[in-house]
Design an enzyme around this catalytic site. Structure first.
Site, short mmCIF file in Angstrom:
data_model
loop_
_atom_site.label_atom_id
_atom_site.label_comp_id
_atom_site.label_asym_id
_atom_site.label_seq_id
_atom_site.Cartn_x
_atom_site.Cartn_y
_atom_site.Cartn_z
N HIS A 306 45.61 42.54 151.70
CA HIS A 306 45.34 41.89 152.97
C HIS A 306 45.16 42.83 154.07
O HIS A 306 45.72 43.76 154.27
CB HIS A 306 46.56 41.07 153.21
CG HIS A 306 46.27 39.85 154.19
ND1 HIS A 306 46.51 40.16 155.59
CD2 HIS A 306 45.99 38.62 153.82
CE1 HIS A 306 46.19 38.87 156.13
NE2 HIS A 306 46.04 37.87 155.13
N ASP A 363 46.02 33.34 148.47
CA ASP A 363 45.13 32.78 147.63
C ASP A 363 45.43 32.89 146.10
O ASP A 363 44.92 32.37 145.21
CB ASP A 363 43.78 33.53 147.63
CG ASP A 363 43.00 32.81 149.03
OD1 ASP A 363 42.69 33.75 149.98
OD2 ASP A 363 43.05 31.97 149.17
C1 SDX Z 1 42.51 35.51 153.24
O1 SDX Z 1 42.75 37.79 157.62
C2 SDX Z 1 43.53 36.86 157.07
O2 SDX Z 1 44.36 36.53 157.86
C3 SDX Z 1 42.76 36.09 155.99
C4 SDX Z 1 43.75 34.95 155.16
C5 SDX Z 1 43.96 33.99 156.18
O3 SDX Z 1 44.93 33.24 155.93
O4 SDX Z 1 43.22 33.54 156.92
O5 SDX Z 1 45.09 35.57 155.10
C6 SDX Z 1 43.03 34.38 154.07
O6 SDX Z 1 41.23 35.75 153.31
C7 SDX Z 1 43.44 36.39 152.36
C8 SDX Z 1 42.59 37.20 151.47
C9 SDX Z 1 41.60 36.61 150.14
N1 SDX Z 1 40.68 37.91 149.68
C10 SDX Z 1 40.97 38.45 148.50
O7 SDX Z 1 42.10 38.08 147.83
C11 SDX Z 1 40.13 39.29 147.94
C12 SDX Z 1 40.57 40.54 147.41
N2 SDX Z 1 41.31 41.28 148.60
C13 SDX Z 1 40.36 42.18 149.07
O8 SDX Z 1 39.22 42.09 149.07
C14 SDX Z 1 40.81 42.93 150.56
O9 SDX Z 1 42.22 43.13 150.21
C15 SDX Z 1 40.60 42.13 151.83
C16 SDX Z 1 39.26 41.87 151.84
C17 SDX Z 1 41.70 40.88 151.75
C18 SDX Z 1 41.42 42.98 152.94
O10 SDX Z 1 40.59 44.00 152.96
P1 SDX Z 1 40.77 45.36 153.86
O11 SDX Z 1 41.81 45.32 154.89
O12 SDX Z 1 39.36 45.70 154.40
O13 SDX Z 1 41.12 46.45 152.83
P2 SDX Z 1 40.14 47.36 152.34
O14 SDX Z 1 39.12 46.83 151.71
O15 SDX Z 1 39.69 48.51 153.27
O16 SDX Z 1 40.99 48.03 151.15
C19 SDX Z 1 41.97 49.20 151.29
C20 SDX Z 1 41.81 49.92 149.88
C21 SDX Z 1 40.48 50.28 149.44
O17 SDX Z 1 40.51 51.26 148.12
P3 SDX Z 1 40.38 52.67 148.87
O18 SDX Z 1 39.01 52.84 149.68
O19 SDX Z 1 41.60 53.05 149.79
O20 SDX Z 1 40.21 53.42 147.40
O21 SDX Z 1 42.54 49.06 148.87
C22 SDX Z 1 41.51 48.60 148.02
C23 SDX Z 1 40.17 49.10 148.46
O22 SDX Z 1 39.21 49.18 147.59
N3 SDX Z 1 41.90 47.16 147.71
C24 SDX Z 1 41.44 46.66 146.57
C25 SDX Z 1 41.80 45.13 146.81
N4 SDX Z 1 42.14 45.17 147.90
C26 SDX Z 1 41.91 46.24 148.69
N5 SDX Z 1 41.31 47.01 145.41
C27 SDX Z 1 41.28 46.11 144.29
N6 SDX Z 1 41.49 44.74 144.35
C28 SDX Z 1 41.84 44.33 145.62
N7 SDX Z 1 42.40 43.15 145.81
#
Ligand code: SDX
Length: 430
Positions: A306, A363
């Protein structure tokens, strides 16, 4: 406690005011930065940028705290009432008995769709994505309710909000019925909000669907947990569209489009498809985590991670408990819940997820609870939108009523070609 920040650029120093809220992040006010320094800031995903002052929802991502108008989310679980929570978010106070009765009556009076809107479903392919139908039909409300395009008085706003919150159920249920080739079931004015939605989804001619109290409470809870979440992607979209003074229907339709994304509200569908793939033997939980950690592919552990929560999402904890209770009450078992628990256990012990502070988000368990209610997977994000609608409306109104709000128009850092001349066709290289 200092009330200004000092920015040094070259041999010049600039004083920037510090903004403090009642809780949470403090901000450096850069609203005059370009005028003072000729420079802009660069924060492409706005992860470090507050775009508004808001009194609606508070999140502490480090502690895993979520409050609606100051009330901790956990306090809505005892007797979940989505209509009451919607009123709180939109009007800033818990309703009196009379206020809740009036708001509920407005929802009942506005539950039908204009027959012209209903006829539009006949021309939609049966396999059309429900989120496409939802965003298009919310926008189409402007065609049938033009008196609510300019919301300059409180009564018009309340009426438009009631129409959206009430009709969104009918729009969603009709899209489900269309996809199944089933006759549309009209809303029943004697039913409460969630029971009425499930009636429109699952009743058949001469055999009304009767919701159990457990399922009705579970749906109220799911919708409450999705009702608002400060400046998430879809809410920021609603604010951006609303900042141009676009109407409430168009602004919420845009929010649906943003929510559809698999990184946002669409993740609840991805989670179930991920769990089903493991259940079918398409991959083991260990392989799933390996795939999620492999940067050479776009797969992620959906339902994990998140932008704000660097701790367990409090909504996920509530949904996990609620799933277990509902299955116990129904005396049923869903193997996907076991798989979800196993994935959570493995991930929370895996340095990749621990080091990045990736925890279950809203989710991860929501789909399992929706499955228990008989909601099909392709409707999960629509249910998220039904829940989030009051939050979008509350945020839109807060911005609309703010006399200092202006059209949202970010700047950029230009990295394109320098000034160049037009080349007529005859002089272009082949
Ligand atoms: C919602 O914003 C809100 O409030 C949203 C929400 C709401 O109520 O409106 O809470 C609802 O959208 C919840 C999130 C649902 N999405 C998912 O579950 C999709 C999977 N999650 C990721 O795509 C990610 O965690 C996000 C999109 C939710 C957040 O992304 P960020 O903050 O941009 O974080 P990032 O992509 O920069 O990740 C930081 C690191 C990265 O790795 P490195 O570059 O440090 O090596 O963490 C990794 C990312 O690759 N990472 C994940 C991951 N989430 C982050 N790696 C694998 N699986 C994941 N789920």
């Amino acid at each position: 406690m200092t009330d200004k920040a000092i920015l040094t650029i070259g041999d010049r120093q600039y004083e920037l005011p510090i903004i403090r809220g009642t809780d949470g992040d403090q901000g450096i006010d850069i609203s005059r930065l370009r005028e003072m320094t000729g420079m802009v800031t660069y924060d492409p995903s706005l992860a470090n940028t507050a775009v508004c002052r808001s009194a609606i929802t508070f999140i502490d991502g480090e502690q895993g705290v979520l409050r609606y108008r100051g009330i901790p989310i956990e306090q809505f679980t005892e007797k979940p009432n989505f209509v009451e929570a919607a009123y709180l978010l939109i009007f800033g106070k818990l309703p009196s008995h009379a206020e809740l009765k009036d708001f509920s009556s407005r929802l009942t009076e506005n539950e039908l769709l204009h027959e012209g809107l209903k006829h539009q479903y006949q021309h939609i392919p049966v396999d059309a994505p429900p989120m496409a139908i939802l965003s298009a039909t919310l926008s189409n409300l402007a065609c049938f309710h033009p008196q609510f395009l300019a919301l300059e008085d409180p009564e018009s706003f309340i009426e438009a909000a009631a129409r959206l919150i009430s009709k969104v159920r009918t729009i969603a249920a009709f899209s489900y019925r269309r996809s199944r080739g089933m006759p549309f079931v009209y809303p029943d004015p004697h039913l409460r909000y969630c029971a009425n939605f499930l009636h429109m989804m699952f009743s058949i001619p001469y055999k009304q669907y009767i919701v159990t109290r457990e399922i009705e409470d579970a749906l109220n809870l799911v919708l409450i947990l999705h009702a608002d979440h400060e400046q998430n992607c879809s809410t920021a979209t609603v604010r951006t569209v609303g900042s141009a003074r676009a109407n409430l229907f168009a602004s919420c339709a845009a929010g649906v489009c943003a929510l559809w994304g698999p990184l946002h509200g669409g993740a609840n569908v991805e989670v179930i498809e991920m769990l089903e793939r493991i259940h079918r033997g398409g991959m083991t939980p260990e392989e799933c985590l390996r795939l999620a950690k492999d940067k050479t592919n776009p797969f992620r552990l959906y339902g994990f991670g998140h932008r704000v929560y660097k701790n367990y999402d409090p909504r996920a904890r509530i949904l996990k408990d609620a799933s277990e209770k509902v299955f116990a009450t129904l005396n049923r078992h869903d193997p996907l819940l076991d798989i979800a628990r196993k994935l959570e256990e493995l991930a929370l012990a895996d340095p990749y997820f621990v080091d990045r502070r990736l925890y279950p988000n809203v989710d991860f368990y929501s789909g399992i609870l929706l499955r228990a209610m008989g909601i099909p997977t392709n409707m999960f994000t629509v249910l998220f939108a039904i829940g989030r609608l009051p939050g979008w409306i509350a945020q839109w109104r807060e911005q609309h009523d703010d006399p200092t709000s202006k059209i949202i128009r970010p700047r950029q850092i230009y990295v394109g070609p320098p000034k160049t001349d037009y080349v007529p066709m005859e002089r272009r290289s082949l």
